[in-house]
Design a protein around this motif. Sequence first.
Motif, PDB file in Angstrom:
ATOM      1  N   GLU A   1       0.834  -1.206   0.000  1.00  0.00           N
ATOM      2  CA  GLU A   1       0.000   0.000   0.000  1.00  0.00           C
ATOM      3  C   GLU A   1       0.865   1.250   0.000  1.00  0.00           C
ATOM      4  OE1 GLU A   1      -2.728   1.516   3.406  1.00  0.00           O
ATOM      5  OE2 GLU A   1      -3.766  -0.121   2.374  1.00  0.00           O
ATOM      6  N   ALA A   2       2.032   1.164   0.629  1.00  0.00           N
ATOM      7  CA  ALA A   2       2.947   2.306   0.681  1.00  0.00           C
ATOM      8  C   ALA A   2       3.916   2.297  -0.500  1.00  0.00           C
ATOM      9  CB  ALA A   2       3.732   2.286   1.986  1.00  0.00           C
ATOM     10  N   GLY A   3       3.761   1.327  -1.403  1.00  0.00           N
ATOM     11  CA  GLY A   3       4.622   1.294  -2.580  1.00  0.00           C
ATOM     12  C   GLY A   3       5.911   0.540  -2.362  1.00  0.00           C
ATOM     13  N   VAL A   4       6.013  -0.232  -1.283  1.00  0.00           N
ATOM     14  CA  VAL A   4       7.216  -1.018  -1.020  1.00  0.00           C
ATOM     15  C   VAL A   4       6.927  -2.449  -1.435  1.00  0.00           C
ATOM     16  CG1 VAL A   4       8.829  -1.846   0.733  1.00  0.00           C
ATOM     17  CG2 VAL A   4       7.874   0.454   0.910  1.00  0.00           C
ATOM     18  N   TYR A   5       7.600  -2.879  -2.487  1.00  0.00           N
ATOM     19  CA  TYR A   5       7.401  -4.230  -3.006  1.00  0.00           C
ATOM     20  C   TYR A   5       8.676  -5.029  -2.802  1.00  0.00           C
ATOM     21  CZ  TYR A   5       3.424  -2.064  -5.247  1.00  0.00           C
ATOM     22  OH  TYR A   5       2.252  -1.397  -5.468  1.00  0.00           O
ATOM     23  N   ARG A   6       8.537  -6.325  -2.697  1.00  0.00           N
ATOM     24  CA  ARG A   6       9.709  -7.191  -2.576  1.00  0.00           C
ATOM     25  C   ARG A   6      10.243  -7.403  -3.993  1.00  0.00           C
ATOM     26  NH1 ARG A   6      11.916 -10.529   1.222  1.00  0.00           N
ATOM     27  NH2 ARG A   6      10.279  -9.929   2.657  1.00  0.00           N
ATOM     28  N   TYR A   7      11.381  -6.867  -4.239  1.00  0.00           N
ATOM     29  CA  TYR A   7      11.976  -7.026  -5.557  1.00  0.00           C
ATOM     30  C   TYR A   7      13.350  -7.664  -5.411  1.00  0.00           C
ATOM     31  CZ  TYR A   7      14.692  -2.863  -4.425  1.00  0.00           C
ATOM     32  OH  TYR A   7      15.535  -1.965  -3.820  1.00  0.00           O
ATOM     33  N   ARG A   8      13.845  -8.163  -6.517  1.00  0.00           N
ATOM     34  CA  ARG A   8      15.145  -8.818  -6.513  1.00  0.00           C
ATOM     35  C   ARG A   8      16.192  -7.782  -6.849  1.00  0.00           C
ATOM     36  NH1 ARG A   8      18.594 -12.438  -6.764  1.00  0.00           N
ATOM     37  NH2 ARG A   8      19.458 -13.633  -8.445  1.00  0.00           N
TER      38      ARG A   8
ATOM     39  N   LEU B   1      -0.045   8.318  -0.106  1.00  0.00           N
ATOM     40  CA  LEU B   1       0.149   8.685  -1.502  1.00  0.00           C
ATOM     41  C   LEU B   1       1.562   9.216  -1.737  1.00  0.00           C
ATOM     42  CD1 LEU B   1      -1.174   9.051  -4.300  1.00  0.00           C
ATOM     43  CD2 LEU B   1      -1.840  11.347  -3.557  1.00  0.00           C
ATOM     44  N   MET B   2       2.018  10.088  -0.853  1.00  0.00           N
ATOM     45  CA  MET B   2       3.363  10.660  -0.998  1.00  0.00           C
ATOM     46  C   MET B   2       4.439   9.585  -0.827  1.00  0.00           C
ATOM     47  SD  MET B   2       2.726  13.643  -1.895  1.00  0.00           S
ATOM     48  CE  MET B   2       4.377  14.238  -1.973  1.00  0.00           C
ATOM     49  N   LEU B   3       4.262   8.702   0.129  1.00  0.00           N
ATOM     50  CA  LEU B   3       5.228   7.627   0.352  1.00  0.00           C
ATOM     51  C   LEU B   3       5.251   6.690  -0.848  1.00  0.00           C
ATOM     52  CD1 LEU B   3       7.261   6.338   2.240  1.00  0.00           C
ATOM     53  CD2 LEU B   3       5.375   5.106   3.332  1.00  0.00           C
TER      54      LEU B   3
ATOM     55  N   ASN C   1       8.499   6.040  -3.120  1.00  0.00           N
ATOM     56  CA  ASN C   1       9.033   4.684  -3.300  1.00  0.00           C
ATOM     57  C   ASN C   1       9.090   4.286  -4.768  1.00  0.00           C
ATOM     58  OD1 ASN C   1       9.636   4.063  -0.639  1.00  0.00           O
ATOM     59  ND2 ASN C   1       7.522   3.507  -0.202  1.00  0.00           N
ATOM     60  N   ALA C   2       8.114   4.728  -5.567  1.00  0.00           N
ATOM     61  CA  ALA C   2       8.141   4.444  -7.010  1.00  0.00           C
ATOM     62  C   ALA C   2       9.353   5.112  -7.653  1.00  0.00           C
ATOM     63  CB  ALA C   2       6.836   4.909  -7.656  1.00  0.00           C
ATOM     64  N   GLU C   3       9.615   6.357  -7.270  1.00  0.00           N
ATOM     65  CA  GLU C   3      10.784   7.070  -7.835  1.00  0.00           C
ATOM     66  C   GLU C   3      12.077   6.391  -7.398  1.00  0.00           C
ATOM     67  OE1 GLU C   3      11.170   9.610  -9.999  1.00  0.00           O
ATOM     68  OE2 GLU C   3       9.018   9.475 -10.317  1.00  0.00           O
ATOM     69  N   ALA C   4      12.162   6.047  -6.109  1.00  0.00           N
ATOM     70  CA  ALA C   4      13.380   5.389  -5.614  1.00  0.00           C
ATOM     71  C   ALA C   4      13.578   4.047  -6.304  1.00  0.00           C
ATOM     72  CB  ALA C   4      13.287   5.202  -4.110  1.00  0.00           C
TER      73      ALA C   4
ATOM     74  N   ASN D   1      12.567   3.184  -9.314  1.00  0.00           N
ATOM     75  CA  ASN D   1      13.021   3.447 -10.682  1.00  0.00           C
ATOM     76  C   ASN D   1      14.499   3.805 -10.719  1.00  0.00           C
ATOM     77  OD1 ASN D   1      10.583   2.918 -11.934  1.00  0.00           O
ATOM     78  ND2 ASN D   1       9.866   5.044 -11.740  1.00  0.00           N
ATOM     79  N   LEU D   2      14.959   4.571  -9.754  1.00  0.00           N
ATOM     80  CA  LEU D   2      16.374   4.948  -9.709  1.00  0.00           C
ATOM     81  C   LEU D   2      17.259   3.739  -9.442  1.00  0.00           C
ATOM     82  CD1 LEU D   2      16.203   8.316  -7.745  1.00  0.00           C
ATOM     83  CD2 LEU D   2      16.795   8.011 -10.159  1.00  0.00           C
ATOM     84  N   VAL D   3      16.865   2.883  -8.528  1.00  0.00           N
ATOM     85  CA  VAL D   3      17.664   1.699  -8.211  1.00  0.00           C
ATOM     86  C   VAL D   3      17.737   0.758  -9.408  1.00  0.00           C
ATOM     87  CG1 VAL D   3      17.729  -0.397  -6.793  1.00  0.00           C
ATOM     88  CG2 VAL D   3      17.287   1.801  -5.729  1.00  0.00           C
ATOM     89  N   ARG D   4      16.614   0.574 -10.073  1.00  0.00           N
ATOM     90  CA  ARG D   4      16.596  -0.336 -11.229  1.00  0.00           C
ATOM     91  C   ARG D   4      17.351   0.255 -12.420  1.00  0.00           C
ATOM     92  NH1 ARG D   4      12.396  -4.336 -10.488  1.00  0.00           N
ATOM     93  NH2 ARG D   4      11.163  -3.748  -8.688  1.00  0.00           N
ATOM     94  N   GLY D   5      17.391   1.574 -12.510  1.00  0.00           N
ATOM     95  CA  GLY D   5      18.047   2.220 -13.652  1.00  0.00           C
ATOM     96  C   GLY D   5      19.506   2.396 -13.372  1.00  0.00           C
TER      97      GLY D   5
END
Length: 160
Positions: free
Chosen positions: A82-89, A145-147, A151-154, A156-160
Motif C-alpha cells: 500500500e505504501a509502494g514497497v514491493y519485494r523485488y530482486r 500517496l506521498m510515500l 518509493n516508485a521514484e526510488a 526506478n532509480l535503483v533499477r536504472g
Amino acid sequence: MENAQLRGELDQVRVELTGLRAEMSRLGVLSAIELEQHRVRLSREIADLTAKGEAEKAELDRHLRGLRQQIVVTEETALLQEAGVYRYRHPLSDAVTYQSQLSRLQDQIKAMTRKDGGAVKAATGWTVNGSAAEGRAMVRDFSKLMLRAYNAEADNLVRG
C-alpha cells in the motif's frame, strides 16, 4: 372362611400387580437396575464424546494459530505494498557480502513504513470541515500517496 377371604384378597392383589407390571411395560418404565445400567452407559458415552470434542478443539486451535500467523504475514505485505514497497530482486542479492546489509535495509524500510515509523512527517492537528477525524484520515491518505510516489521514484532509480 377367613382363609378363603385371604385367598380372594391375595388373588385380587396378584391381578392388580400383573396389571401394574403390564402398564409399566407399556409405558417403558425400567427397574432400578436397568436405570443404573442406562445411566452408566450414558455417562461413558458423554465422557467419550467430551474427549473427542476436546481433541478436535485442540486440533482446530493448532490450525487457527497457523492461519493467524499467515494472516500477519499477509497483512504486513499488504501494508508495505500500500505504501509502494514491493519485494523485488536486487542486483546484489546474490553477493554474499551484501546479503546481510540488504536484509538489514529491508527491515529498516519495513519499520519506517509502519504508522509513526518516521518515513513520513505530517501535521497532526489538521481538520476538515471542522472534523479532526476527517483531518487525520486525509493526512493519512495523503501520507500514503506521498510515500508511494517516493518509493516508485526510488525504485526506478535503483533499477536504472
